[in-house]
Design a protein around this motif. Structure first.
Motif, PDB file in Angstrom:
ATOM      1  N   LEU A  38      26.737  41.691  51.986  1.00 53.57           N
ATOM      2  CA  LEU A  38      28.018  41.602  51.295  1.00 53.57           C
ATOM      3  C   LEU A  38      28.402  40.155  51.025  1.00 53.57           C
ATOM      4  CD1 LEU A  38      30.022  44.332  53.243  1.00 53.57           C
ATOM      5  CD2 LEU A  38      29.225  44.454  50.874  1.00 53.57           C
ATOM      6  N   VAL A  39      27.767  39.241  51.736  1.00 52.64           N
ATOM      7  CA  VAL A  39      27.963  37.805  51.567  1.00 52.64           C
ATOM      8  C   VAL A  39      26.588  37.167  51.446  1.00 52.64           C
ATOM      9  CG1 VAL A  39      28.590  35.721  52.886  1.00 52.64           C
ATOM     10  CG2 VAL A  39      30.219  37.605  52.694  1.00 52.64           C
ATOM     11  N   ILE A  40      26.493  36.127  50.651  1.00 53.19           N
ATOM     12  CA  ILE A  40      25.235  35.385  50.551  1.00 53.19           C
ATOM     13  C   ILE A  40      25.442  33.967  51.063  1.00 53.19           C
ATOM     14  CG2 ILE A  40      24.309  36.749  48.633  1.00 53.19           C
ATOM     15  CD1 ILE A  40      25.200  34.511  46.736  1.00 53.19           C
ATOM     16  N   ILE A  89      27.672  41.061  41.910  1.00 50.68           N
ATOM     17  CA  ILE A  89      27.338  42.408  41.480  1.00 50.68           C
ATOM     18  C   ILE A  89      26.819  42.327  40.057  1.00 50.68           C
ATOM     19  CG2 ILE A  89      29.028  43.497  43.000  1.00 50.68           C
ATOM     20  CD1 ILE A  89      30.849  43.884  40.601  1.00 50.68           C
ATOM     21  N   SER A  90      26.069  43.341  39.667  1.00 51.06           N
ATOM     22  CA  SER A  90      25.502  43.360  38.326  1.00 51.06           C
ATOM     23  C   SER A  90      25.160  44.790  37.956  1.00 51.06           C
ATOM     24  CB  SER A  90      24.230  42.503  38.264  1.00 51.06           C
ATOM     25  OG  SER A  90      23.206  43.082  39.055  1.00 51.06           O
ATOM     26  N   GLU A  91      24.946  45.015  36.682  1.00 54.08           N
ATOM     27  CA  GLU A  91      24.548  46.349  36.224  1.00 54.08           C
ATOM     28  C   GLU A  91      23.209  46.750  36.827  1.00 54.08           C
ATOM     29  OE1 GLU A  91      23.521  48.629  32.024  1.00 54.08           O
ATOM     30  OE2 GLU A  91      24.987  46.982  32.034  1.00 54.08           O
ATOM     31  N   SER A 148      21.944  45.724  39.708  1.00 54.61           N
ATOM     32  CA  SER A 148      22.159  46.016  41.111  1.00 54.61           C
ATOM     33  C   SER A 148      22.807  47.381  41.290  1.00 54.61           C
ATOM     34  CB  SER A 148      23.029  44.931  41.752  1.00 54.61           C
ATOM     35  OG  SER A 148      23.287  45.221  43.098  1.00 54.61           O
ATOM     36  N   LEU A 149      23.748  47.709  40.427  1.00 45.31           N
ATOM     37  CA  LEU A 149      24.406  49.012  40.493  1.00 45.31           C
ATOM     38  C   LEU A 149      23.408  50.140  40.240  1.00 45.31           C
ATOM     39  CD1 LEU A 149      26.817  50.930  40.607  1.00 45.31           C
ATOM     40  CD2 LEU A 149      27.279  50.382  38.202  1.00 45.31           C
ATOM     41  N   GLU A 150      22.534  49.963  39.263  1.00 47.67           N
ATOM     42  CA  GLU A 150      21.539  50.989  38.982  1.00 47.67           C
ATOM     43  C   GLU A 150      20.601  51.191  40.171  1.00 47.67           C
ATOM     44  OE1 GLU A 150      19.699  49.585  35.429  1.00 47.67           O
ATOM     45  OE2 GLU A 150      21.319  50.285  34.116  1.00 47.67           O
ATOM     46  N   ASP A 151      20.194  50.093  40.788  1.00 44.64           N
ATOM     47  CA  ASP A 151      19.325  50.167  41.956  1.00 44.64           C
ATOM     48  C   ASP A 151      20.044  50.860  43.112  1.00 44.64           C
ATOM     49  OD1 ASP A 151      17.157  49.767  43.652  1.00 44.64           O
ATOM     50  OD2 ASP A 151      17.688  47.700  44.109  1.00 44.64           O
ATOM     51  N   LEU A 152      21.287  50.455  43.357  1.00 47.11           N
ATOM     52  CA  LEU A 152      22.084  51.052  44.420  1.00 47.11           C
ATOM     53  C   LEU A 152      22.283  52.549  44.182  1.00 47.11           C
ATOM     54  CD1 LEU A 152      24.014  50.945  46.872  1.00 47.11           C
ATOM     55  CD2 LEU A 152      25.822  50.198  45.299  1.00 47.11           C
ATOM     56  N   THR A 153      22.577  52.920  42.942  1.00 48.27           N
ATOM     57  CA  THR A 153      22.821  54.324  42.633  1.00 48.27           C
ATOM     58  C   THR A 153      21.569  55.164  42.838  1.00 48.27           C
ATOM     59  OG1 THR A 153      24.522  53.677  41.027  1.00 48.27           O
ATOM     60  CG2 THR A 153      23.652  55.922  40.861  1.00 48.27           C
ATOM     61  N   ARG A 154      20.418  54.638  42.455  1.00 48.17           N
ATOM     62  CA  ARG A 154      19.162  55.372  42.699  1.00 48.17           C
ATOM     63  C   ARG A 154      18.969  55.614  44.192  1.00 48.17           C
ATOM     64  NH1 ARG A 154      16.964  52.002  38.643  1.00 48.17           N
ATOM     65  NH2 ARG A 154      16.250  50.529  40.230  1.00 48.17           N
ATOM     66  N   ALA A 155      19.180  54.570  44.981  1.00 47.98           N
ATOM     67  CA  ALA A 155      19.007  54.708  46.434  1.00 47.98           C
ATOM     68  C   ALA A 155      20.005  55.702  47.006  1.00 47.98           C
ATOM     69  CB  ALA A 155      19.161  53.342  47.104  1.00 47.98           C
ATOM     70  N   ARG A 156      21.243  55.661  46.528  1.00 47.98           N
ATOM     71  CA  ARG A 156      22.254  56.601  47.015  1.00 47.98           C
ATOM     72  C   ARG A 156      21.872  58.037  46.688  1.00 47.98           C
ATOM     73  NH1 ARG A 156      28.065  55.963  45.308  1.00 47.98           N
ATOM     74  NH2 ARG A 156      28.479  56.925  47.320  1.00 47.98           N
ATOM     75  N   VAL A 157      21.431  58.252  45.468  1.00 47.29           N
ATOM     76  CA  VAL A 157      21.069  59.608  45.048  1.00 47.29           C
ATOM     77  C   VAL A 157      19.895  60.128  45.867  1.00 47.29           C
ATOM     78  CG1 VAL A 157      20.102  60.961  43.143  1.00 47.29           C
ATOM     79  CG2 VAL A 157      22.032  59.424  42.725  1.00 47.29           C
ATOM     80  N   TRP A 158      18.864  59.313  46.022  1.00 50.06           N
ATOM     81  CA  TRP A 158      17.672  59.750  46.773  1.00 50.06           C
ATOM     82  C   TRP A 158      18.021  60.102  48.211  1.00 50.06           C
ATOM     83  CZ3 TRP A 158      14.429  54.990  44.871  1.00 50.06           C
ATOM     84  CH2 TRP A 158      14.043  55.212  43.543  1.00 50.06           C
ATOM     85  N   THR A 159      18.755  59.215  48.886  1.00 50.24           N
ATOM     86  CA  THR A 159      19.063  59.470  50.296  1.00 50.24           C
ATOM     87  C   THR A 159      20.061  60.611  50.453  1.00 50.24           C
ATOM     88  OG1 THR A 159      20.719  57.687  50.220  1.00 50.24           O
ATOM     89  CG2 THR A 159      18.543  57.129  51.080  1.00 50.24           C
ATOM     90  N   ASP A 163      29.228  52.348  51.534  1.00 53.03           N
ATOM     91  CA  ASP A 163      30.103  51.180  51.647  1.00 53.03           C
ATOM     92  C   ASP A 163      29.808  50.148  50.556  1.00 53.03           C
ATOM     93  OD1 ASP A 163      31.387  52.286  53.817  1.00 53.03           O
ATOM     94  OD2 ASP A 163      30.194  51.225  55.308  1.00 53.03           O
ATOM     95  N   HIS A 164      28.542  49.930  50.246  1.00 53.11           N
ATOM     96  CA  HIS A 164      28.217  48.983  49.172  1.00 53.11           C
ATOM     97  C   HIS A 164      28.744  49.482  47.832  1.00 53.11           C
ATOM     98  CE1 HIS A 164      25.750  45.661  50.767  1.00 53.11           C
ATOM     99  NE2 HIS A 164      25.521  46.498  51.759  1.00 53.11           N
ATOM    100  N   ALA A 165      28.717  50.780  47.646  1.00 47.62           N
ATOM    101  CA  ALA A 165      29.208  51.342  46.384  1.00 47.62           C
ATOM    102  C   ALA A 165      30.723  51.235  46.265  1.00 47.62           C
ATOM    103  CB  ALA A 165      28.783  52.804  46.265  1.00 47.62           C
ATOM    104  N   GLU A 166      31.414  50.965  47.386  1.00 49.58           N
ATOM    105  CA  GLU A 166      32.867  50.854  47.358  1.00 49.58           C
ATOM    106  C   GLU A 166      33.326  49.777  46.380  1.00 49.58           C
ATOM    107  OE1 GLU A 166      36.680  52.141  49.010  1.00 49.58           O
ATOM    108  OE2 GLU A 166      34.688  52.975  48.754  1.00 49.58           O
ATOM    109  N   ARG A 167      32.566  48.693  46.288  1.00 48.31           N
ATOM    110  CA  ARG A 167      32.943  47.610  45.374  1.00 48.31           C
ATOM    111  C   ARG A 167      32.951  48.116  43.931  1.00 48.31           C
ATOM    112  NH1 ARG A 167      29.015  42.779  46.376  1.00 48.31           N
ATOM    113  NH2 ARG A 167      30.736  41.510  45.577  1.00 48.31           N
TER     114      ARG A 167
END
Length: 231
Positions: A70-72, A84-86, A88-99, A173-177
């Motif tokens: 959440l911090v770099i 954040i970026s489009e 990153s969001l696509e990657d995050l969403t794929r991971a959320r859907v799979w899990t 939690d990451h998707a909360e942003r």
């Protein structure tokens, strides 16, 4: 010499860690809700003053958030809120859907009566709290967020794997942003999505439950991407 600390000394010894935890919690909340913007610099001294702690516990809190992505840490320049970026969001969403698909599948197959009760209770509590304090202009209701998180946690909790539940919730939690961005972009009635998901999992309708949880996550991403293209 005594082999133990006095209660006062013990309290003093633990206070830096306690302070670090308090700063971590408040920083995390402000990052997830967008109070601290993506890419915003987090100078240790400034953060310490803002959140009422010393530089040592503040640095500890920032290091913990860095471990959570959440911090770099910027070489020689300190810390910043993770961008954040489009992509990153696509990657995050794929991971959320799979899990989520895996967790929901196992929960539907193996969740017991206690799990069903937890899901129903979490949904009942969530359904009583509006997502917005007002819709024009959109003002988000902070009371909604912990109930929303608890609802998803209980859906996943029937899967039988704590590792899987923890993974799903870290991604949640990451998707909360991004969720907060979607709520700022447009007000869309989405309460029926939770109701339909509850009905599907309690009816042990595996195919519908998996499709509904996937669509639920994908719609949030679609709203955020659509908002970004018009911003």
């Amino acid at each position: 010499m005594p082999s133990f600390l006095s209660s006062e000394a013990a309290q003093d010894a633990s206070s830096p860690q306690t302070t670090a935890s308090a700063i971590h919690g408040r920083l995390r909340h402000d990052i997830l809700r967008g109070v601290l913007k993506p890419g915003e610099r987090l100078r240790v001294h400034d953060v310490a003053q803002r959140y009422g702690g010393g530089t040592i516990p503040t640095r500890e809190a920032l290091s913990r958030l860095s471990a959570e992505s959440l911090v770099i840490y910027l070489d020689q320049r300190g810390f910043a809120v993770a961008p954040i970026s489009e992509e990153s969001l696509e990657d995050l969403t794929r991971a959320r859907v799979w899990t989520a698909q895996a967790a929901v599948r196992e929960a539907v197959r193996h969740g017991d009566a206690a799990w069903e009760e937890r899901v129903l209770l979490a949904y009942h509590r969530l359904s009583k709290v509006p997502r917005y304090e007002s819709e024009e202009p959109p003002v988000q209701n902070e009371a909604f967020d912990p109930l929303h998180r608890e609802f998803h946690l209980q859906i996943f909790s029937g899967c039988g794997s704590q590792w899987m539940v923890d993974t799903c919730m870290r991604l949640f939690d990451h998707a909360e942003r991004y969720r907060h961005l979607s709520r700022q972009a447009v007000v869309i009635p989405r309460e029926h999505e939770h109701k339909e998901l509850v009905e599907a999992v309690l009816e042990r309708n595996e195919a519908d439950a998996i499709a509904l949880i996937s669509d639920h996550f994908l719609l949030t991403a679609k709203i955020v991407v659509g908002f970004g293209s018009h911003a």
